[in-house]
Design an enzyme around this catalytic site. Structure first.
Site, PDB file in Angstrom:
ATOM      1  N   GLU A   3      46.751 -10.362  12.720  1.00 29.24           N
ATOM      2  CA  GLU A   3      45.572 -10.674  13.536  1.00 29.24           C
ATOM      3  C   GLU A   3      44.324 -10.614  12.666  1.00 29.24           C
ATOM      4  OE1 GLU A   3      46.946  -7.918  16.375  1.00 29.24           O
ATOM      5  OE2 GLU A   3      46.669  -9.295  18.048  1.00 29.24           O
ATOM      6  N   ARG A  20      56.003 -27.691  14.851  1.00 31.59           N
ATOM      7  CA  ARG A  20      55.426 -27.730  16.204  1.00 31.59           C
ATOM      8  C   ARG A  20      54.274 -26.730  16.255  1.00 31.59           C
ATOM      9  NH1 ARG A  20      56.800 -30.115  20.758  1.00 31.59           N
ATOM     10  NH2 ARG A  20      58.416 -31.105  19.527  1.00 31.59           N
ATOM     11  N   LYS A  32      53.459 -34.507  15.454  1.00 30.03           N
ATOM     12  CA  LYS A  32      53.642 -35.877  15.960  1.00 30.03           C
ATOM     13  C   LYS A  32      53.687 -36.819  14.746  1.00 30.03           C
ATOM     14  CE  LYS A  32      51.770 -34.896  20.543  1.00 30.03           C
ATOM     15  NZ  LYS A  32      50.934 -33.669  20.539  1.00 30.03           N
ATOM     16  N   THR A  61      47.746 -31.666  16.767  1.00 32.85           N
ATOM     17  CA  THR A  61      49.030 -31.001  16.563  1.00 32.85           C
ATOM     18  C   THR A  61      49.495 -31.388  15.156  1.00 32.85           C
ATOM     19  OG1 THR A  61      50.128 -32.907  17.518  1.00 32.85           O
ATOM     20  CG2 THR A  61      49.740 -31.047  18.983  1.00 32.85           C
ATOM     21  N   TYR A  69      52.678  -9.295  11.465  1.00 31.15           N
ATOM     22  CA  TYR A  69      51.443  -9.377  12.255  1.00 31.15           C
ATOM     23  C   TYR A  69      50.264  -9.590  11.331  1.00 31.15           C
ATOM     24  CZ  TYR A  69      52.106  -8.837  17.217  1.00 31.15           C
ATOM     25  OH  TYR A  69      52.383  -9.097  18.524  1.00 31.15           O
ATOM     26  N   ASP A  85      40.327 -35.415  19.876  1.00 24.86           N
ATOM     27  CA  ASP A  85      41.701 -34.915  19.894  1.00 24.86           C
ATOM     28  C   ASP A  85      42.570 -35.994  19.243  1.00 24.86           C
ATOM     29  OD1 ASP A  85      44.296 -34.230  20.494  1.00 24.86           O
ATOM     30  OD2 ASP A  85      43.853 -33.549  22.524  1.00 24.86           O
TER      31      ASP A  85
HETATM   32  N1  DSN Z   1      53.171 -33.766  25.422  1.00 28.76           N
HETATM   33  C1  DSN Z   1      52.400 -34.466  24.426  1.00 28.76           C
HETATM   34  C2  DSN Z   1      52.636 -35.927  24.484  1.00 28.76           C
HETATM   35  O1  DSN Z   1      53.743 -36.291  24.841  1.00 28.76           O
HETATM   36  O2  DSN Z   1      51.774 -36.701  24.167  1.00 28.76           O
HETATM   37  C3  DSN Z   1      50.981 -34.146  24.489  1.00 28.76           C
HETATM   38  O3  DSN Z   1      50.799 -32.808  24.771  1.00 28.76           O
END
Ligand code: DSN
Length: 430
Positions: free
Chosen positions: A65, A244, A238, A235, A63, A209
């Site tokens: 925090e 993730r 990707k 994120t 933990y 984003d």
């Molecule tokens: N689910 C993601 C995508 O496929 O682009 C975005 O959150």
């Protein structure tokens, strides 16, 4: 030995095969599934073995925090160093003034920004979901659409690209406190500098984003939104090819508001094993090898788009500037759903997606979203992607020989093996 028969001492040292053969078998099957099909979902990737190692590591027990040096728990001296490394690498990689690496995923990254600068009911302007936005950009059934007064801009009917004059007109009309750019199904460059001018003209803050294209930004292939935006969210799994998870970059003036919005405002204990894995991913993203990987993603996306167009299909906007290609099926007899299912029969995994001005509902849709990051990670080159395009073209035909197409896809998978060094579900589970 079955788990019910194991003693406490045995369980403390037993591996997954012994403790939970059902889950072990499913993990093995998922590895086989990933190996045996061509992954074209634009938001997915195959992460590095080093990231798996960090994700499956001991900080999962801790933990923490708070933030480095200001925790609510003892024993945080090591995880403090981990988080400091992750933060400083994120800042260095993207040239950012401040980084928060705690958001669990992209939705939480966006939520942290909204909590930092908005009050319930505030007006926000973002790209609509059916024109390539994201559900956290104000979809009515999402927290963002419930808490805030979201308004949307779309793409132009002629070019299928963002029309910055229209965004300015919408911004003047709406007078938003925050403008959101970027999205999940927009194949072209997000021009954050132009969004900045619009935001300045109406006195709004700007959030980009970049979840989809952050790997391309890290490699200098897509213009960086960082200098132009108050906040940049992403994120790490990707194009960035990491664990993730999510993270936020911002200007120093917003740093303490952002950090407080994330904790204690929104999240509890950070997932420190994921933070460690983010640090690994940022380190890899600073290398020449990573930049080469991103160049291949781009070249492969172009090869895919060209192959589809040459095969007689429409591709939204006529191509791509990124990793993402939107197949537009409105001039065919195929729905997005039927096409997704046919491609799956041929061992190609993709997702149906609405195209702008789609007359079909999202569960059916008239498009298929495709992406090059995952297959590029397993070594696909431009010739391979031309073959992928050809399988798609041949597959979207009433008279397709599905078995023969599946053989062609499997031949590509065999030529470019995935995680070939793995002994079990991961390299680290012998
Ligand atoms: N689910 C993601 C995508 O496929 O682009 C975005 O959150």
């Amino acid at each position: 030995m079955a788990v019910a028969q194991q003693t406490f001492d045995e369980l403390r040292t037993a591996g997954l095969d012994d403790v939970d053969p059902q889950i072990a078998e499913l993990l093995g099957r998922e590895l086989d599934r990933q190996r045996g099909q061509i992954e074209l979902i634009a938001s997915e990737n195959f992460t590095w073995p080093s990231v798996f190692e960090a994700v499956g590591s001991v900080p999962t027990n801790k933990y923490a925090e708070g933030y480095p040096g200001k925790r609510y728990y003892g024993g945080c001296e090591v995880v403090d160093e981990i988080e400091e490394l992750a933060r400083s690498r994120a800042k260095e990689l993207f040239g950012a003034e401040h980084a928060n690496v705690q958001p669990h995923a992209g939705a939480q990254a966006n939520m942290a920004v909204y909590f930092a600068v908005l009050s319930p009911g505030d007006r926000v302007l973002g790209l609509s979901l059916d024109h390539g936005g994201h559900l956290t950009h104000g979809l009515k059934v999402n927290f963002s659409g419930k808490l805030y007064e979201f308004h949307h801009y779309g793409v132009s009917r002629e070019t299928m690209q963002v029309d910055y004059d229209e965004v300015l007109a919408r911004a003047k009309e709406v007078q938003p406190k925050l403008i959101v750019c970027g999205g999940s199904a927009y194949p072209r460059t997000v021009e954050a500098d132009r969004f900045r001018q619009i935001a300045d003209e109406v006195g709004a803050l700007l959030m980009c984003d970049m979840a989809h294209f952050s790997g391309l930004v890290a490699a200098g292939i897509h213009p960086s939104p960082v200098p132009h935006s108050d906040f940049v969210t992403s994120t790490s799994h990707k194009t960035l090819a990491g664990p993730r998870a999510g993270f936020v970059l911002c200007k120093e003036e917003h740093a303490s508001k952002l950090d407080r919005a994330n904790f204690p405002g929104m999240q509890g204990g950070p997932l420190m094993h994921a933070v460690a894995a983010k640090a690994v991913c940022f380190q890899i993203a600073m290398t020449d090898a990573f930049r080469e990987y991103q160049r291949r993603i781009r070249a492969n996306a172009d090869a895919l788009a060209d192959g589809l167009i040459q095969g007689g299909h429409d591709v939204l906007t006529g191509g791509t500037d990124t990793h993402l290609v939107q197949l537009d099926l409105r001039n065919t007899e195929w729905t997005g759903l039927a096409a997704q299912e046919r491609l799956e029969e041929c061992k190609l995994t993709a997702n149906r997606n609405t195209v702008p001005f789609d007359e079909r509902p999202p569960m059916v849709a008239s498009g298929v979203r495709l992406g090059s990051p995952a297959a590029t990670m397993r070594g696909f080159d431009e010739d391979d992607f031309r073959e992928v395009a050809s399988i798609i073209v041949d597959g979207l035909n009433d008279k397709a020989d599905v078995a023969a197409l599946r053989d062609r896809a499997v031949a590509l998978c065999d030529k470019r093996p995935l995680y070939s060094g793995f002994r079990g579900y991961t390299e680290f589970n012998a």
